[in-house]
Design a protein around this motif. Sequence first.
Motif, short mmCIF file in Angstrom:
data_model
loop_
_atom_site.label_atom_id
_atom_site.label_comp_id
_atom_site.label_asym_id
_atom_site.label_seq_id
_atom_site.Cartn_x
_atom_site.Cartn_y
_atom_site.Cartn_z
N SER A 1 1.16 -1.12 -0.06
CA SER A 1 -0.28 0.01 0.08
C SER A 1 0.54 0.88 0.01
O SER A 1 0.04 2.19 -0.11
N ASP A 2 2.29 1.05 0.44
CA ASP A 2 2.80 1.84 0.44
C ASP A 2 3.42 2.95 -1.08
O ASP A 2 3.09 3.37 -1.73
N ARG A 3 3.41 1.55 -1.80
CA ARG A 3 4.07 1.40 -3.29
C ARG A 3 2.56 1.82 -4.75
O ARG A 3 2.74 2.72 -5.28
N LEU A 4 1.50 1.11 -3.89
CA LEU A 4 0.45 1.30 -4.93
C LEU A 4 -0.65 2.14 -4.79
O LEU A 4 -1.97 2.52 -5.64
N GLY A 5 -0.86 2.13 -3.09
CA GLY A 5 -2.19 3.59 -2.37
C GLY A 5 -2.56 2.19 -2.19
O GLY A 5 -3.40 1.55 -2.23
N ARG A 6 -3.58 3.17 -0.31
CA ARG A 6 -3.95 2.29 0.22
C ARG A 6 -5.16 1.79 -0.16
O ARG A 6 -5.83 1.22 0.38
N ALA A 7 -6.06 2.85 -0.37
CA ALA A 7 -7.56 2.70 -1.94
C ALA A 7 -7.39 1.66 -2.54
O ALA A 7 -8.35 0.63 -2.56
N ARG A 8 -6.32 0.76 -3.35
CA ARG A 8 -6.11 0.33 -4.20
C ARG A 8 -6.15 -1.33 -3.82
O ARG A 8 -6.76 -1.45 -3.48
N VAL A 9 -5.47 -0.94 -2.27
CA VAL A 9 -5.27 -2.72 -1.94
C VAL A 9 -6.19 -2.96 -1.50
O VAL A 9 -6.83 -4.02 -0.42
N LEU A 10 -6.85 -1.74 -0.62
CA LEU A 10 -8.37 -1.97 0.26
C LEU A 10 -9.32 -2.90 -0.42
O LEU A 10 -9.50 -3.17 0.00
N LEU A 11 -9.34 -1.84 -1.54
CA LEU A 11 -10.47 -2.48 -2.70
C LEU A 11 -10.20 -3.73 -2.65
O LEU A 11 -10.89 -4.50 -2.84
N ALA A 12 -8.97 -4.49 -2.92
CA ALA A 12 -9.35 -5.44 -3.42
C ALA A 12 -9.15 -7.43 -2.57
O ALA A 12 -9.35 -7.36 -2.51
N LEU A 13 -8.76 -6.32 -1.38
CA LEU A 13 -8.79 -7.79 -0.31
C LEU A 13 -9.86 -7.65 0.54
O LEU A 13 -9.98 -8.97 0.22
N ALA A 14 -10.28 -6.57 0.61
CA ALA A 14 -11.56 -6.67 0.52
C ALA A 14 -12.67 -7.40 0.09
O ALA A 14 -13.31 -8.20 0.94
#
Length: 388
Positions: A251-264
């Motif tokens: 998430s430091d590299r790709l952005g918080r929201a992008r990683v959160l959406l995929a994981l959730a």
Amino acid sequence: MNYAAVLPVLQQEWAMSAAQSGSIISGFHLGYTVSLVCCSVLADLIGAKPIFLASMGAGAVFSAAFALLAQDYVSALILYSLIGLSLGGAYTTALMIMAERYPIRRRGSAMGFFIASTSLGYALSLLVSGLCLPLGGYRLAFLVTCLGPVLGAATSWVTLRHTPNTVIKRERKQRFVKEVLKNKPGMLLIGGYTCHGYEILGTWAWCPAFLATALTLGGADTLQAAGTGSYITSFFHLAGLVASFSMGMLSDRLGRARVLLALAAVSAVCSLIFGWTLGWPIYLITALGMLYAFTGLGDSPVLSAALSEAVSPAYLGTAYGIRSLLGFGAGSLAPFVFGLILDAFGTSPQGGSLLGWGIGFTHLGLVGLGAALMAYLLGREIGFRPKD
């Protein structure tokens, strides 16, 4: 996690229904929620360090009391709730200390390693419980695992002995409503955490019992199935350990929201499927469970890091407190509601219907979809790219 590990045994030993069994875990989470909220708000006023150390010390005392004195439903409910009430002050205060220490570009990684350490603790608790059950029953499992908070309290005092206690003064123009309640990214993150908390705490509570049921249907006796279920679930938490620090860094590299959406999104799909796998080969259940654990636990450090960036440092403890109230408050209900579903369909950790387990985990997944929605709306609000 020791109680969840031995739950199939305790349900027989203490003659508890599934709803009663779940209510003990709910009591822990309710106590944890109250402690989190009060300690988080207080940390804004007097600093995070003294609250953290006091909470760790109290947690050690009540953990020992639980191991020695819990002997039936009522005593376990009271003592397990007191552990939650004492330990709650050690979570958000630790996040506050780390937010003070690490810049934004490294904060996801730092909080990821911190939350990964909790996953390691969960895994060790389940593993040790599984080893102790055949040797000395649930009492030995309680005694050995409750040494963890005692060691943790001692380690905390040594680790933080040279760390200053920081209190950030609030400016006159700053107000709680503006800084927190009208902070749209902050409230979306709190909403996502609430859905996440319900899904993950319900899963943690009943996953070992579900695996024990699957193993019992495969021919294992109750004690052996409970121990093996604990072993398998400990590997799920190790998957969560890897997810916590790797997804924090990602998430430091790709952005918080992008990683959160995929994981959730993936975690919710796993919840919708997992309970219906009863009767599958255990290796397939385990494989799905590893993915479930990875995605279910991987968003925790991302949510924590993102909130520390969205809210003013002067109100961060308060924001964490509201998040904890809603997240752990909702999560504290999940084990009890899950237990009601199992009772309604004649299901217990010793065996039961596919329908009960399927609906139980499905209802967690429906709530988990809310976390995916919040992550999507967050990305629309702040963008899906990382901050500098």
